[in-house]
Design a protein around this motif. Structure first.
Motif, PDB file in Angstrom:
ATOM      1  N   UNK A 870       0.831  -1.201   0.000  1.00  0.00           N
ATOM      2  CA  UNK A 870       0.000   0.000   0.000  1.00  0.00           C
ATOM      3  C   UNK A 870       0.868   1.255   0.000  1.00  0.00           C
ATOM      4  N   UNK A 871       0.355   2.288  -0.656  1.00  0.00           N
ATOM      5  CA  UNK A 871       1.099   3.544  -0.729  1.00  0.00           C
ATOM      6  C   UNK A 871       0.761   4.430   0.461  1.00  0.00           C
ATOM      7  N   UNK A 872       1.770   5.135   0.933  1.00  0.00           N
ATOM      8  CA  UNK A 872       1.553   6.121   1.980  1.00  0.00           C
ATOM      9  C   UNK A 872       2.168   7.422   1.464  1.00  0.00           C
ATOM     10  N   UNK A 873       1.312   8.378   1.210  1.00  0.00           N
ATOM     11  CA  UNK A 873       1.827   9.613   0.629  1.00  0.00           C
ATOM     12  C   UNK A 873       2.440  10.463   1.739  1.00  0.00           C
ATOM     13  N   UNK A 874       3.693  10.870   1.525  1.00  0.00           N
ATOM     14  CA  UNK A 874       4.404  11.523   2.620  1.00  0.00           C
ATOM     15  C   UNK A 874       5.374  12.560   2.097  1.00  0.00           C
ATOM     16  N   UNK A 875       5.277  13.762   2.652  1.00  0.00           N
ATOM     17  CA  UNK A 875       6.237  14.783   2.220  1.00  0.00           C
ATOM     18  C   UNK A 875       7.555  14.663   2.983  1.00  0.00           C
ATOM     19  N   UNK A 876       7.687  13.584   3.780  1.00  0.00           N
ATOM     20  CA  UNK A 876       9.002  13.312   4.375  1.00  0.00           C
ATOM     21  C   UNK A 876       9.984  12.826   3.317  1.00  0.00           C
ATOM     22  N   UNK A 877       9.436  12.347   2.194  1.00  0.00           N
ATOM     23  CA  UNK A 877      10.285  11.818   1.142  1.00  0.00           C
ATOM     24  C   UNK A 877      10.789  12.943   0.254  1.00  0.00           C
ATOM     25  N   UNK A 878      12.036  12.764  -0.254  1.00  0.00           N
ATOM     26  CA  UNK A 878      12.507  13.677  -1.297  1.00  0.00           C
ATOM     27  C   UNK A 878      11.823  13.260  -2.597  1.00  0.00           C
ATOM     28  N   UNK A 879      11.712  14.204  -3.488  1.00  0.00           N
ATOM     29  CA  UNK A 879      11.127  13.914  -4.793  1.00  0.00           C
ATOM     30  C   UNK A 879      11.959  12.826  -5.480  1.00  0.00           C
ATOM     31  N   UNK A 880      11.297  11.853  -6.065  1.00  0.00           N
ATOM     32  CA  UNK A 880      12.031  10.811  -6.810  1.00  0.00           C
ATOM     33  C   UNK A 880      12.539   9.677  -5.941  1.00  0.00           C
TER      34      UNK A 880
END
Ligand code: SF4
Ligand code: SF4
Ligand code: SF4
Ligand code: FES
Length: 948
Positions: A870-880
């Motif tokens: 399952x996907x967890x959308x998170x702005x903790x990740x850097x783009x890409x």
């Protein structure tokens, strides 16, 4: 047997070197300046009644029970908040004080439910004890006092309950959560009599920020916060001090028992790694030891497609031995090997490598530490001369700048993470180098000065750019380098890093990091006082893992940040005994103590004690064993406590290798994934069922003490010993202490280590020999172990794993607090409530581009394989960049990781895999089947991984 009691001194120890003399109740006492009167009294054996004070927390002064009289001063000050002074004369028991204390207790008791006889804390309650201590015999106001707000019992947390009606609002829980754990999950809501402890915004414990470390439960003087196990089983009657078997922090615990049943695990204040703190795993997640999935009887089968057949220990051991001998006779001496476990004790690990070298007659031994910290061993040995971290954990209390790279201490090493956060709250500065915005970057009262969100795979470029700034801006500690390091090599390195191609600006497009951030971080680390570097698998699990460790070592030397408290290079080890398994000679080219098998004198020493000629050629590493199995030249393996199918990269390749073998012997607690390919299953024992030692990330050797008899019948070292004997190689140890004695005889850095010494000192950090008989908390103080420190050029080489149109994203992997490694233990505890499946963290923009919403099933595909989660959308990740944990076998993150590995040590490149992520309808067929079997208490009869 009795309970191990620890004295509560009421307030923390004062750190001052100066002493103060005062008189308490007519007796003279000398204590450190800054000590509270309460602690000074306790140190001389006088216990002043207290409720809000405990020595794990700063004094608070709210309960007014600890009042004293001081000659020459008015009133009755609280002894917990009043520091001692020279010549002070204190009285702790006067008629006036007695009266006052009784009055305070009367008020508490008049409002407290009178349920002592049926209360779960009966006999283990400080309120009850203090009522006795002050001589309370009657309560003038009756027992019908107004009650504090009582919203009912909060039992949402699987491990403890919160019963506000019993709360005395002493704030110990709130302060423990703040001061010890650093989570700030609790507050006192309301005012005056309406005050009540509240998790978060009046949420339940489970829904709040609480991370279930248990510090508040331990601090609570009443039954308000209480372990569910105590409520169920009753209060403990004896305890044994032992060491946590989860992560490399190595927390010491009192296993508190009733008979053979564990009532609770209480963090041990004397534990030098944890100083009385714990995390959810060590504190609560021990239920796997009695889980129904544990296999307790040996099993064998001729083919992996046959059903398992339970047999006696004799039959299983003899079958394994005869198969190994048959294979060697048919395919050659080198056709078999063994894998040691970083979860097992030093003594067990030592025995497995001894079995391979002496009984198998080859050096085909490797360890799961290969897949995590082998580059640490290589890099630090090359630069400094010792394959281990330089500091003890206490060192962080002296750090001014903390640089964390490729580690997530609040999840991976939580107790040390809490100590680090405490130092940061005290004012130390923080630099985080990580593709993700890990919790440390911004957490209550802590904020990183610099977060460098680099692209996975560019550690070397970033670190060399930091070095570039330090050298070109004249920030090198030249005096240190001239005195302590090879000067010519330094000059060569300085010339190399000064090249403009290593400048922050030049590497910006490659690393994705703003050059100003790199410049600022470099200046801060070089000039901010004591600079300490902490790193984890985000450094080592790369094709340039060893180069990155060398780059870290270079930085510390160039800035003089080595050889004293507060500085150093600190690998945060993953599993409990990663350091130990490496120390014990688990690698194919090294005897215990990191000495090469080709060294004649060393080999002669081992040969004379072990009575066998030993091979001078290094043996096969795990990936080589698997390759050789596929080629048909490697046919048998003994795997102790390691689920290589799940933890090693490129699962399909591993499947192909394991299924090509004729005798796979797995010794483990459960039928782990690797056991699907086993012919012999030997039930293993848990850390609660054995004696031995673990060595934590600080090189600290601690005792693991048997708390209960092994449910499978044998401790793991005894099983190895039986196998050796069945192979015709005699081993006759009667206790692991004898194995440690042999280790000490053979290993110079362990020369003075013995069970007696560890027992006496609590723990000891190697090197422990005649030069430092009490061990070595901080290394390289007056010189490096290798003599002069060695600078090495660190040329950045891009990994061969590249993104492109087919696989445009980079996948990196990591851990979550509540789960551990491949989850074999933690998945069999209530910890699954926090993390019942692995998910894929993805940046909102990357998700949107692919039409992926939060919670959607997604397919993650790489050149090696694919899985769905399952996907967890998170702005903790850097783009890409996308991220997943690897705790659940039904996602098998390693299906997608590749065969690329560190150039020096073969440590797999888990942290960089080029992938594509796309929407999916749900789990693939094998995952559905896996889930079905999991819910039926998994005892698999057939392999459940995708076919190659
Ligand atoms: S268990 Fe730990 S994190 Fe949770 S409230 Fe208590 S102290 Fe805070
Ligand atoms: S829950 Fe326990 S520790 Fe917290 S304020 Fe109440 S009595 Fe004190
Ligand atoms: S921090 Fe590590 S050693 Fe300590 S309790 Fe948690 S898992 Fe165990
Ligand atoms: S113990 Fe000192 S005021 Fe509570």
């Amino acid at each position: 047997m009795s309970l191990v009691e620890e004295i509560d001194y009421g307030t923390p120890e004062a750190k001052s070197g100066k002493t103060v003399e005062l008189t308490i109740d007519g007796m003279k006492v000398k204590v450190a300046q800054g000590t509270s009167i309460m602690r000074a009294a306790m140190e001389m054996g006088t216990e002043i009644p207290k409720l809000c004070a405990t020595d794990m927390l700063d004094a608070f002064g709210s309960c007014r029970l600890c009042l004293v009289e001081i000659e020459g001063r008015n009133g009755t000050p609280a002894s917990c908040t009043t520091p001692v002074a020279e010549g002070m004369v204190v009285h702790t028991q006067t008629p006036r004080l007695k009266q006052l204390r009784k009055g305070v207790m009367e008020l508490y008791i008049s409002e407290h439910p009178l349920e002592c006889l049926t209360c779960s804390a009966n006999g283990d309650c400080e309120l009850q004890d203090m009522a006795g201590a002050v001589g309370l015999r009657e309560v003038r106001y009756g027992y019908e006092g107004k009650r504090h707000p009582n919203p009912g019992v909060d039992a949402s947390n699987p491990y403890f309950t919160f019963e506000p009606s019993k709360c005395i609002v002493c704030s110990r829980c709130v302060r423990a959560c703040e001061e010890v754990q650093g989570t700030f999950a609790l507050t006192i809501a309301g005012r005056g009599f309406g005050s009540v402890v509240s998790p978060g915004m009046e949420e339940s414990f489970l829904d709040s920020e609480c991370v279930s470390c248990g510090a508040c439960v331990q601090a609570c003087p009443t039954a308000t916060l209480n372990e569910k196990s105590v409520i169920e089983i009753g209060t403990p009657e004896h305890s044994v001090v032992t060491t946590c078997a989860y992560c490399g922090v190595g927390c010491a615990f009192k296993a508190e028992m009733r008979g053979e049943e564990i009532v609770r695990m209480v963090p041990y204040k004397e534990g030098k790694a944890n100083r009385g703190h714990s995390c959810i795993k060590g504190r609560f997640a021990y239920g796997y030891a009695s889980h129904k999935d544990r296999v307790l009887n040996p099993m064998i089968r001729a083919k992996i497609t046959d059903p398992w057949r339970e047999v006696s220990w004799d039959e299983a051991i003899n079958y394994a031995a005869s198969e190994f001998r048959r294979i060697q006779a048919k395919y050659g001496r080198g056709a078999i090997g063994g894998i040691t476990s970083s979860r097992c004790t030093n003594e067990e690990t030592f025995l497995v490598q001894k079995l391979v070298r002496a009984a198998f007659g080859n050096n085909n031994v490797d360890t799961c530490a290969r897949v995590c910290h082998s580059p640490t061993g290589y890099g630090l040995k090359t630069a400094y001369g010792t394959s281990a971290g330089t500091q003890d954990f206490d060192s962080v209390e002296h750090s001014d700048v903390i640089l964390v790279i490729g580690a997530n201490p609040t999840d991976g090493h939580p107790v040390f993470g809490s100590r680090m956060k405490k130092r940061l709250r005290e004012g130390a500065k923080l630099i985080v180098i990580d593709p993700r915005r890990i919790d440390l970057v911004r957490t209550p009262h802590v904020e990183a000065q610099y977060h460098l969100p680099l692209r996975p795979g560019t550690n070397v470029a970033i670190l060399t750019a930091l070095a570039h700034v330090i050298v070109t801006e004249g920030l090198v500690d030249e005096a240190f380098v001239r005195e302590r390091c090879e000067w010519d090599e330094f000059q060569d390195w300085a010339e190399f890093v000064s090249d403009p191609r290593h400048s922050p600006e030049a590497v910006a497009s490659l690393t994705g990091v703003d050059p100003e951030l790199i410049r600022g971080a470099a200046r801060l680390y070089a000039t901010g006082g004591n600079g300490a570097i902490y790193y984890g698998l985000g450094v080592t699990e790369h094709s340039q893992g060893s180069t990155t460790v060398l780059a870290i070592a270079n930085l510390a030397m160039a800035t003089g940040n080595i050889g004293r408290p507060g500085v150093g290079v600190n690998p945060l080890r993953g599993q409990n005994n990663v350091q130990g398994s490496c120390d014990m000679g688990s690698f194919p080219h090294e005897f215990p103590g990191y000495r090469h098998v080709a060294e004649d004198t060393t080999r002669a020493l081992f040969e004379s004690l072990w009575g066998r000629n030993l091979d001078s050629e290094p043996g096969l590493r795990i990936p080589n064993m698997i390759d050789a199995a596929i080629d048909g030249s490697f046919k048998g393996i003994y795997i102790q406590g390691e689920d290589i199918l799940q933890s090693d990269p490129n699962t399909q390749h591993m499947v192909a290798g394991l299924s090509s073998m004729e005798c796979v012997v797995v010794q483990d607690l459960f039928l782990v994934e690797t056991a699907n390919y086993a012919h012999v299953f030997l039930p293993g024992s848990t850390f609660l069922e054995k004696n031995g030692t673990f060595t934590n990330a600080e090189r600290r050797i601690q005792l693991v003490r048997k708390v209960m008899s092994p449910r499978n019948g044998y401790e793991d070292w005894q099983i190895t010993q039986r196998l050796a004997n069945a192979l015709g190689y005699p081993m006759n140890y009667t206790h692991p202490r004898e194995i440690m004695d042999e280790i000490a005889t053979l290993t110079p850095t362990f020369a003075n280590v013995s069970f007696d010494r560890i027992d006496k000192m609590g723990s000891v950090q190697w090197p422990c020999n005649d030069a430092s008989p009490d061990g070595t908390p901080v290394m390289h103080i007056s010189g490096f172990v290798r003599g002069k420190g060695k600078f090495v050029r660190t040329e950045y080489l891009a990994t061969e794993e590249r993104t492109g149109p087919r696989f445009p994203l980079l996948l990196t992997t990591g851990r979550i607090l509540s789960q551990y490694n491949v989850g074999a233990q933690t998945r069999r505890t209530a910890n699954v409530m926090w993390h019942d499946e692995d998910s894929l963290e993805i940046h909102p923009f990357d998700a949107e581009q692919r039409g992926i919403r939060d919670g959607d099933w997604v397919r993650v595909a790489s050149r090696a394989g694919e899985t769905t989660l399952r996907a967890k959308i998170s702005d903790r990740m850097a783009l890409g960049v996308v991220y997943t944990t690897f705790h659940h076998p039904n996602t098998q993150a390693n299906v997608v990781t590749t065969d690329f590995s560190d150039w020096a040590t073969n440590c797999p490149e888990y942290k960089v895999t080029a992938v594509q992520v796309s929407p999916s309808n749900g789990p693939s067929e094998w995952q559905v089947e896996y889930r079905k079997q999991s819910t039926q208490s998994r005892r698999v009869e057939k392999p459940l991984v995708p076919a190659e």
